[in-house]
Design a protein around this motif. Structure first.
Motif, PDB file in Angstrom:
ATOM      1  N   SER A   1      50.713  51.227  -1.564  1.00  0.00           N
ATOM      2  CA  SER A   1      49.195  51.540  -2.286  1.00  0.00           C
ATOM      3  C   SER A   1      48.697  53.278  -2.441  1.00  0.00           C
ATOM      4  N   ILE A   2      48.780  53.466  -1.066  1.00  0.00           N
ATOM      5  CA  ILE A   2      48.071  54.929  -0.767  1.00  0.00           C
ATOM      6  C   ILE A   2      49.004  56.134  -1.288  1.00  0.00           C
ATOM      7  N   PRO A   3      50.210  56.343  -1.481  1.00  0.00           N
ATOM      8  CA  PRO A   3      50.988  57.171  -2.440  1.00  0.00           C
ATOM      9  C   PRO A   3      51.265  56.532  -3.853  1.00  0.00           C
ATOM     10  N   LEU A   4      50.986  55.609  -3.731  1.00  0.00           N
ATOM     11  CA  LEU A   4      50.338  55.238  -5.526  1.00  0.00           C
ATOM     12  C   LEU A   4      48.811  55.141  -5.700  1.00  0.00           C
ATOM     13  N   GLY A   5      48.279  55.441  -5.260  1.00  0.00           N
ATOM     14  CA  GLY A   5      46.917  56.039  -5.053  1.00  0.00           C
ATOM     15  C   GLY A   5      47.024  57.509  -5.740  1.00  0.00           C
ATOM     16  N   ILE A   6      47.978  58.201  -4.907  1.00  0.00           N
ATOM     17  CA  ILE A   6      47.760  59.890  -4.781  1.00  0.00           C
ATOM     18  C   ILE A   6      48.523  59.706  -6.496  1.00  0.00           C
ATOM     19  N   TYR A   7      49.017  59.318  -6.010  1.00  0.00           N
ATOM     20  CA  TYR A   7      50.310  60.037  -7.813  1.00  0.00           C
ATOM     21  C   TYR A   7      48.780  58.853  -9.298  1.00  0.00           C
ATOM     22  N   LEU A   8      48.659  58.193  -8.596  1.00  0.00           N
ATOM     23  CA  LEU A   8      47.402  58.118 -10.414  1.00  0.00           C
ATOM     24  C   LEU A   8      45.472  58.974  -9.678  1.00  0.00           C
ATOM     25  N   SER A   9      45.543  60.070  -8.837  1.00  0.00           N
ATOM     26  CA  SER A   9      44.921  60.658  -9.205  1.00  0.00           C
ATOM     27  C   SER A   9      45.055  61.762  -9.786  1.00  0.00           C
ATOM     28  N   LYS A  10      46.019  62.301 -10.028  1.00  0.00           N
ATOM     29  CA  LYS A  10      46.916  63.690 -11.002  1.00  0.00           C
ATOM     30  C   LYS A  10      47.001  62.882 -12.724  1.00  0.00           C
ATOM     31  N   HIS A  11      47.278  61.656 -11.890  1.00  0.00           N
ATOM     32  CA  HIS A  11      47.697  60.817 -13.432  1.00  0.00           C
ATOM     33  C   HIS A  11      46.115  59.923 -13.933  1.00  0.00           C
ATOM     34  N   THR A  12      45.794  60.380 -14.538  1.00  0.00           N
ATOM     35  CA  THR A  12      43.928  59.419 -14.479  1.00  0.00           C
ATOM     36  C   THR A  12      44.330  58.828 -15.382  1.00  0.00           C
ATOM     37  N   ARG A  13      45.118  58.994 -16.971  1.00  0.00           N
ATOM     38  CA  ARG A  13      44.728  57.732 -17.828  1.00  0.00           C
ATOM     39  C   ARG A  13      45.717  56.294 -17.651  1.00  0.00           C
ATOM     40  N   LEU A  14      46.395  56.542 -16.644  1.00  0.00           N
ATOM     41  CA  LEU A  14      47.730  55.446 -16.356  1.00  0.00           C
ATOM     42  C   LEU A  14      46.670  55.081 -14.781  1.00  0.00           C
TER      43      LEU A  14
ATOM     44  N   LEU B   1      44.496  46.202  -3.113  1.00  0.00           N
ATOM     45  CA  LEU B   1      43.292  47.202  -4.420  1.00  0.00           C
ATOM     46  C   LEU B   1      41.961  48.013  -3.835  1.00  0.00           C
ATOM     47  N   PRO B   2      41.719  47.480  -2.311  1.00  0.00           N
ATOM     48  CA  PRO B   2      40.580  48.446  -1.610  1.00  0.00           C
ATOM     49  C   PRO B   2      41.410  49.844  -1.164  1.00  0.00           C
ATOM     50  N   MET B   3      42.708  49.597  -0.834  1.00  0.00           N
ATOM     51  CA  MET B   3      43.569  50.921  -0.105  1.00  0.00           C
ATOM     52  C   MET B   3      43.581  51.943  -0.937  1.00  0.00           C
ATOM     53  N   LEU B   4      44.082  50.703  -2.448  1.00  0.00           N
ATOM     54  CA  LEU B   4      44.501  52.066  -3.806  1.00  0.00           C
ATOM     55  C   LEU B   4      43.509  53.158  -4.478  1.00  0.00           C
ATOM     56  N   ARG B   5      42.064  51.567  -4.113  1.00  0.00           N
ATOM     57  CA  ARG B   5      41.442  52.810  -5.162  1.00  0.00           C
ATOM     58  C   ARG B   5      40.391  53.100  -4.368  1.00  0.00           C
ATOM     59  N   ASN B   6      40.577  53.184  -2.996  1.00  0.00           N
ATOM     60  CA  ASN B   6      39.083  54.375  -2.351  1.00  0.00           C
ATOM     61  C   ASN B   6      40.167  55.534  -2.327  1.00  0.00           C
ATOM     62  N   THR B   7      41.910  55.015  -2.087  1.00  0.00           N
ATOM     63  CA  THR B   7      42.619  57.066  -1.980  1.00  0.00           C
ATOM     64  C   THR B   7      42.414  57.457  -3.750  1.00  0.00           C
ATOM     65  N   TYR B   8      42.197  56.713  -4.247  1.00  0.00           N
ATOM     66  CA  TYR B   8      41.953  57.241  -6.025  1.00  0.00           C
ATOM     67  C   TYR B   8      40.490  58.206  -5.761  1.00  0.00           C
ATOM     68  N   THR B   9      39.783  57.149  -5.304  1.00  0.00           N
ATOM     69  CA  THR B   9      38.521  57.925  -5.374  1.00  0.00           C
ATOM     70  C   THR B   9      37.956  58.648  -4.798  1.00  0.00           C
ATOM     71  N   GLY B  10      38.739  58.894  -3.498  1.00  0.00           N
ATOM     72  CA  GLY B  10      38.680  59.754  -2.348  1.00  0.00           C
ATOM     73  C   GLY B  10      38.697  61.081  -2.945  1.00  0.00           C
ATOM     74  N   LEU B  11      40.405  61.365  -3.638  1.00  0.00           N
ATOM     75  CA  LEU B  11      41.141  62.571  -3.695  1.00  0.00           C
ATOM     76  C   LEU B  11      39.965  62.732  -5.263  1.00  0.00           C
ATOM     77  N   ARG B  12      40.489  61.895  -6.287  1.00  0.00           N
ATOM     78  CA  ARG B  12      39.544  62.107  -6.778  1.00  0.00           C
ATOM     79  C   ARG B  12      37.912  63.003  -6.607  1.00  0.00           C
ATOM     80  N   SER B  13      37.305  62.403  -6.182  1.00  0.00           N
ATOM     81  CA  SER B  13      36.144  63.369  -5.553  1.00  0.00           C
ATOM     82  C   SER B  13      35.954  64.932  -4.688  1.00  0.00           C
ATOM     83  N   VAL B  14      37.248  65.383  -4.522  1.00  0.00           N
ATOM     84  CA  VAL B  14      36.649  65.935  -3.620  1.00  0.00           C
ATOM     85  C   VAL B  14      36.699  67.300  -4.431  1.00  0.00           C
ATOM     86  N   ASP B  15      35.418  68.024  -4.120  1.00  0.00           N
ATOM     87  CA  ASP B  15      35.083  69.301  -5.222  1.00  0.00           C
ATOM     88  C   ASP B  15      35.853  70.104  -6.214  1.00  0.00           C
TER      89      ASP B  15
END
Ligand code: ADP
Ligand code: MG
Lengths: 363, 213
Positions: B37-50, B94-108
């Motif tokens: 989930s963490i690498p997936l979250g990183i990937y998704l943070s760069k591919h937001t539509r997916l 889910l919790p790890m995926l969502r938090n990784t995604y949100t965490g990366l997306r919320s970087v200024d």
């Protein structure tokens, strides 16, 4: 190093061109200011230089070499970049922030340490006191200083600054302008500096490029632009910021005054200003309130107390009043109701006012 | 105290066995979940539509009640630790995926922009800036997954995977309150300790420059 734009156009998808057919050469060692109202394409122009944006048409060259030919990262490591929001990394200390590019360039530790010391010294920040602080432990002005130092860290020949002082209070802004001027006098970098503040542009710019909706409308020295605005837009842009009122005969003190102050030095919470056409210096406090004038000799001797306490006049004092006083003195500070120094009447500014008046009546 | 002492002296061998089984179930599924989930979250943070699609899909998994999930998996994969691990693994995502995604997306975005402008490669940006700033949220996601897993792992006993669930369900079947408590209290304790550990880790990975004074 020169930066040359040749017929550069940038269109963001589905929008009117942000920059249109730009031809511009930035000379080696000059500080070129890009100015214009919000949305006129200043930031876009700047960001095309370090390829954070790609032009839709045209090309940009550095010393005659197409920037497309550089590897993106290498190009950027050779160009300093400072933005209004500082962009300091909150998880890194002052030192780590400054060292980012030197690290990317794999400088050895000794060299990096020495460089950080040297840079902090340039802006009179004590290494022991500041190097290990985090950005949020600094004031806004200090943060922005570090932002500027960071862009200088690897000694790049070209520096891009996007409204670096735009978010600061007037006093810090003026202090940083002074520092930048001093740094530039020493370093002679090629600096492209974005602002929307005409005063800042005049203070800092060797040349000023005025933009309007993606087009470069005038390029020239501050004097040229103030004296000969090419069109109504430029004239009103300058005027709006200077609040000249030349079109009627009920002239007020401010209309006769020069408002083109240059910050000379700051001492604690006091700023020394100079102005064209006057040998004296003007001392103001942190709110720009007038304290007094200082002679050139005393400033040179570091004697920072007002030596002449000229009674300033008010912005709305009438011409008749002013001229009667002006017989006895050669400069007259003008203050507003809050005792803030807004201009100085000198023989030069009087002549300029007359020239404007005559010019205005002809057209 | 006497009562606890009594329970311990009566059931200690079962408790210890159940504890190791529980740790095994939680540990393996958590590690596998994090690796996915963490690498997936990183990937998704760069591919937001997916990202919207994937996160919705994983959320749906999460809404299946655990009892039903184990019941569904039983005829397909049979009983034992492996099917239990698969179910727990899916729950942990889910919790790890969502938090990784949100965490990366919320970087200024300014910081990312400036990092780019200074000549960091996208990998350097990820390591030195984005992950450093997202780390506290990512650890919070791991913590949440762990707490969920500790409680869901008790259900795994229903398909024969062992753990504290064995004690609890045996207690229920035999109207033996002692046995229920012997299973339930250590489960709660385990969740609590895991939570504390990850709270400490979270504090440790929070950059000093961002810690509250
Ligand atoms: N990333 C972007 N995507 C789409 N439009 C943009 C983007 N950046 C800027 N623009 C548009 O381009 C125009 C010029 O913007 P900008 O260069 O930021 O102007 P300035 O810095 O002078 O305020 C504006 O109309 C703005 O909305
Ligand atoms: Mg801008």
């Amino acid at each position: 190093m020169t930066v040359t734009f040749s017929e550069v156009t940038k269109v963001y998808q589905g929008k009117k061109p942000a920059v249109e057919n730009l031809n511009l050469e930035v000379h080696t060692g000059e500080l070129l200011v890009l100015i214009g109202p919000s949305g006129c394409g200043k930031t876009t122009t700047l960001r095309m230089i370090n390829r954070l944006e790609e032009p839709t048409h045209g090309k940009i060259q550095i010393d005659g070499r197409d920037i497309e030919k550089f590897k993106e990262e290498e190009l950027r490591r050779g160009i300093g970049y400072t933005v209004q929001q500082t962009g300091l990394f909150p998880h890194m200390t002052v030192k780590d922030n400054i060292e980012v590019v030197p690290r990317l360039l794999k400088w050895p530790k000794d060299k990096r340490d020495e460089r950080v010391r040297e840079l902090l010294a340039m802006v009179n920040m004590d290494f022991e006191e500041f190097a290990h602080r985090y950005p949020r432990q600094l004031s806004g002005g200090q943060q922005q200083r570090i932002g500027v130092l960071r862009s200088l860290a690897a000694d790049p020949p070209i520096i891009l600054m996007d409204e670096p002082f735009g978010a600061l209070d007037p006093i810090s802004r003026e202090v940083l302008q002074i520092e930048l001027k001093k740094l530039q006098a020493r370093l002679q970098k090629t600096i492209i500096f974005v602002t929307h503040d005409i005063d800042e542009a005049i203070r800092l710019g060797d040349r000023i490029a005025i933009f309007q909706t993606g087009q470069l409308v005038q390029l020239g020295s501050p004097q040229e632009i103030v004296k000969n605005p090419v069109n109504e837009f430029v004239a009103s842009f300058i005027k709006k910021n200077y609040q000249f009122e030349t079109s009627n005969l009920s002239l007020k003190a401010l209309d006769l005054a020069s408002v083109d102050f240059h910050p000379y030095e700051s001492h604690d919470d006091r700023i020394i200003l100079s102005i064209d056409g006057s040998d004296d210096f003007y001392l103001v406090d942190s709110d720009h309130r007038f304290i007094g004038t200082i002679s050139k000799e005393n400033v040179k001797a570091n004697q920072i107390t007002a030596d002449k306490v000229l009674q300033p006049i008010r912005v709305y004092d009438s011409v008749q009043n002013i001229l009667s006083i002006f017989k006895d003195v050669n400069t007259l500070p003008v203050v507003d109701d809050g005792n803030k120094l807004v201009g100085v009447i000198t023989s030069l500014s009087l002549m300029n006012a007359v020239a404007r008046l005559v010019g205005g009546n002809e057209s | 105290m006497n009562y606890i002492g009594y329970l311990w002296s009566t059931y200690n061998s079962q408790i210890i066995q159940a504890m190791w089984q529980q740790i095994y179930l939680v540990g393996i599924s958590l590690v596998c979940g994090a690796i996915v989930s963490i690498p997936l979250g990183i990937y998704l943070s760069k591919h937001t539509r997916l990202a919207t699609w994937v996160i919705t899909a994983v959320s749906i998994l999460q809404t299946i009640p655990s009892l039903a999930f184990f019941a569904i998996i039983l005829p397909i994969l049979g009983i034992g630790a492996t099917p239990a691990l698969i179910v727990l693994f899916l729950y942990s995502l889910l919790p790890m995926l969502r938090n990784t995604y949100t965490g990366l997306r919320s970087v200024d975005p300014t910081l990312i922009d400036v990092a780019k402008g200074m000549g960091m490669t996208s990998f350097q940006r990820l390591i030195f800036v984005e992950l450093r700033l997202a780390a506290p949220l990512i650890v919070a996601g791991i913590r949440l997954s762990t707490i969920y897993l500790v409680s869901w792992a008790t259900m795994a006993s229903l398909i024969g995977a062992g753990g504290f669930g064995d004690l609890i369900f045996a207690g229920i079947d035999n109207y033996n309150n002692d046995l229920i408590i012997t299973g339930a209290v250590p489960t709660a304790l385990m969740a609590f300790i895991a939570s504390m550990i990850f709270t400490l880790i979270r504090r440790y990975v929070t950059p000093i420059g961002l810690r509250r004074a």
